[in-house]
Design a protein around this motif. Structure first.
Motif, PDB file in Angstrom:
ATOM      1  N   TYR A  36      41.588 -30.097  36.134  1.00  0.00           N
ATOM      2  CA  TYR A  36      42.931 -30.114  36.709  1.00  0.00           C
ATOM      3  C   TYR A  36      43.494 -28.697  36.611  1.00  0.00           C
ATOM      4  O   TYR A  36      43.082 -27.901  35.762  1.00  0.00           O
ATOM      5  N   THR A  37      44.482 -28.405  37.434  1.00  0.00           N
ATOM      6  CA  THR A  37      45.296 -27.212  37.229  1.00  0.00           C
ATOM      7  C   THR A  37      46.748 -27.637  37.423  1.00  0.00           C
ATOM      8  O   THR A  37      47.376 -27.397  38.461  1.00  0.00           O
ATOM      9  N   CYS A  38      47.259 -28.320  36.414  1.00  0.00           N
ATOM     10  CA  CYS A  38      48.580 -28.963  36.477  1.00  0.00           C
ATOM     11  C   CYS A  38      49.701 -27.942  36.644  1.00  0.00           C
ATOM     12  O   CYS A  38      49.677 -26.873  36.031  1.00  0.00           O
ATOM     13  N   VAL A  39      50.686 -28.305  37.445  1.00  0.00           N
ATOM     14  CA  VAL A  39      51.779 -27.379  37.720  1.00  0.00           C
ATOM     15  C   VAL A  39      52.629 -27.122  36.483  1.00  0.00           C
ATOM     16  O   VAL A  39      53.304 -26.094  36.397  1.00  0.00           O
ATOM     17  N   GLN A  42      51.362 -25.524  30.050  1.00  0.00           N
ATOM     18  CA  GLN A  42      51.937 -24.432  29.269  1.00  0.00           C
ATOM     19  C   GLN A  42      50.944 -23.293  29.034  1.00  0.00           C
ATOM     20  O   GLN A  42      51.330 -22.209  28.605  1.00  0.00           O
ATOM     21  N   LEU A  43      49.668 -23.524  29.343  1.00  0.00           N
ATOM     22  CA  LEU A  43      48.657 -22.482  29.201  1.00  0.00           C
ATOM     23  C   LEU A  43      48.504 -21.645  30.469  1.00  0.00           C
ATOM     24  O   LEU A  43      47.723 -20.706  30.509  1.00  0.00           O
ATOM     25  N   GLY A  44      49.237 -22.009  31.514  1.00  0.00           N
ATOM     26  CA  GLY A  44      49.123 -21.310  32.785  1.00  0.00           C
ATOM     27  C   GLY A  44      48.103 -21.979  33.691  1.00  0.00           C
ATOM     28  O   GLY A  44      47.603 -23.066  33.409  1.00  0.00           O
ATOM     29  N   LYS A 146      49.823 -33.134  44.020  1.00  0.00           N
ATOM     30  CA  LYS A 146      50.965 -32.239  43.856  1.00  0.00           C
ATOM     31  C   LYS A 146      51.163 -31.826  42.398  1.00  0.00           C
ATOM     32  O   LYS A 146      51.466 -30.666  42.112  1.00  0.00           O
ATOM     33  N   ILE A 147      51.000 -32.771  41.467  1.00  0.00           N
ATOM     34  CA  ILE A 147      51.276 -32.504  40.058  1.00  0.00           C
ATOM     35  C   ILE A 147      50.059 -31.960  39.324  1.00  0.00           C
ATOM     36  O   ILE A 147      50.122 -30.910  38.675  1.00  0.00           O
ATOM     37  N   ALA A 216      53.004 -23.585  34.476  1.00  0.00           N
ATOM     38  CA  ALA A 216      52.110 -22.733  35.252  1.00  0.00           C
ATOM     39  C   ALA A 216      52.777 -22.244  36.531  1.00  0.00           C
ATOM     40  O   ALA A 216      52.529 -21.123  36.988  1.00  0.00           O
ATOM     41  N   GLU A 217      53.610 -23.100  37.114  1.00  0.00           N
ATOM     42  CA  GLU A 217      54.305 -22.752  38.359  1.00  0.00           C
ATOM     43  C   GLU A 217      55.809 -22.721  38.119  1.00  0.00           C
ATOM     44  O   GLU A 217      56.385 -23.686  37.607  1.00  0.00           O
TER      45      GLU A 217
END
Length: 342
Positions: A36-39, A42-44, A146-147, A216-217
């Motif tokens: 995943y690359t969740c929006v 906290q790690l970016g 999206k998330i 991250a975003e």
């Protein structure tokens, strides 16, 4: 022990967790390796987007570090396999958990995004844990993309069905977590859909959360306190912001290096760093009991004033170094400066 903590590659903490207490972390995957690359992460953003399970590190190497740590006698409540990405991508997960349980009577928890629950071997590996904490942020394929922004070959329906299957097979406790992102999964219709999904998954606890550290975003906004409470009431969940959080811990003597060792794995904001500093020096002062007598009391009071001034200077120096350290990423979120290592 000092050199061990400074050079530790897989073991970190204990760090305060509002769900688990003093959590000793075990990281079996490389930094920012996830499917995943969740929006809200906290790690970016995810640096290594993969979906193939790998033996990133030998199980024996991780267990060796854990054995060294356990010799210190530092107290903790739970051993948490969490990683700096997705721990179920580690193909040695089942063996790792089994060996951890041979070394410690503390419960073993695994924090996972749940994306690989459709895989029978993943469910079998997780079955050795005492507590599994899967995320369930999305209510359909569109909100999932999206998330969580999953690896392209992943399937939302399969992930949910795998989570349902895991709940039917698993004998430990399942603590679901929903991360609310304003405007995506916070409407009445979204919460109703999330409730239906959660009701289909056997679980003992359900936590409602929203971003409290820089996501991250930048556009990913936290849900309001009112929305979090509304979600908690509808889903029969627990709002994480109602839980207390303890202090961070490091046995590295140098204060700045202790902070650096923590933000390698877990971002800290300025308030947390100040609290961490105070908790370390409070324990030092409590071990020195002043003798009775007027002169002694006066001298103690003067000493405390001097210590307070020194503490302010030390904390200011730490913040100044963090702001200029090229290894560190400072970011401002909701008016609060948070630091993490690149």
């Amino acid at each position: 022990m000092k050199s061990f903590m400074e050079n530790a590659q897989y073991i970190f903490g204990p760090i305060p967790s509002r769900r688990l207490g003093r959590s000793l972390g075990v990281s079996p995957v490389p930094e920012k390796t996830c499917n995943y690359t969740c929006v809200y992460c906290q790690l970016g953003r995810t640096a290594h987007m993969i979906n193939e399970r790998r033996l990133f590190y030998p199980v024996d190497a991780i267990i060796g570090e854990l054995k060294n740590f356990l010799q210190s006698g530092i107290p903790f409540d739970v051993i948490t396999v969490v990683g700096e990405g997705e721990p179920t991508l580690y193909s040695g997960l089942g063996e790792l958990i089994r060996q951890i349980k041979l070394l410690s009577a503390a419960p073993v928890a695994v924090i996972t995004n749940g994306a690989l629950m459709h895989d029978k071997t993943v469910r079998e590996d997780l079955s050795f844990a005492d507590i599994v904490l899967p995320s369930l942020d999305a209510f359909n394929e569109e909100s999932w993309k999206k998330i969580n922004r999953p690896y392209p070959r992943l399937d939302f329906k399969a992930a949910v069905e795998g989570l349902v299957q895991f709940g039917a097979e698993y004998t430990g406790e399942i603590w679901l977590e929903i991360m609310l992102v304003e405007g995506i999964n916070t409407s009445d219709a979204a919460l109703d859909a999330l409730k239906k999904l959660c009701d289909s998954v056997r679980h003992e606890r359900l936590y409602i959360n929203t971003a409290v550290r820089p996501p991250a975003e930048n556009w990913a906004k936290p849900a309001s306190a009112e929305t979090v409470q509304r979600a908690a009431a509808l889903l029969n969940g627990i709002s994480i912001d109602k839980l207390s959080e303890g202090s961070f811990y490091s046995n590295i003597e140098d204060m700045y290096e202790a902070v650096i060792s923590i933000i390698r794995r877990h971002p800290m904001n300025r308030f947390e760093i100040q609290s961490f500093y105070e908790s370390r020096h409070k324990s030092d002062r409590s071990s020195a009991v002043p003798k009775s007598g007027t002169d002694t009391i006066k001298n103690t009071a003067k000493s405390e004033v001097s210590e307070n001034k020194a503490a302010i200077n030390c904390i200011d120096d730490i913040f100044s170094r963090l702001d200029t350290d090229k290894r560190v990423v400072p970011s401002v979120y909701k008016g609060i400066v948070t630091y993490r290592l690149k």
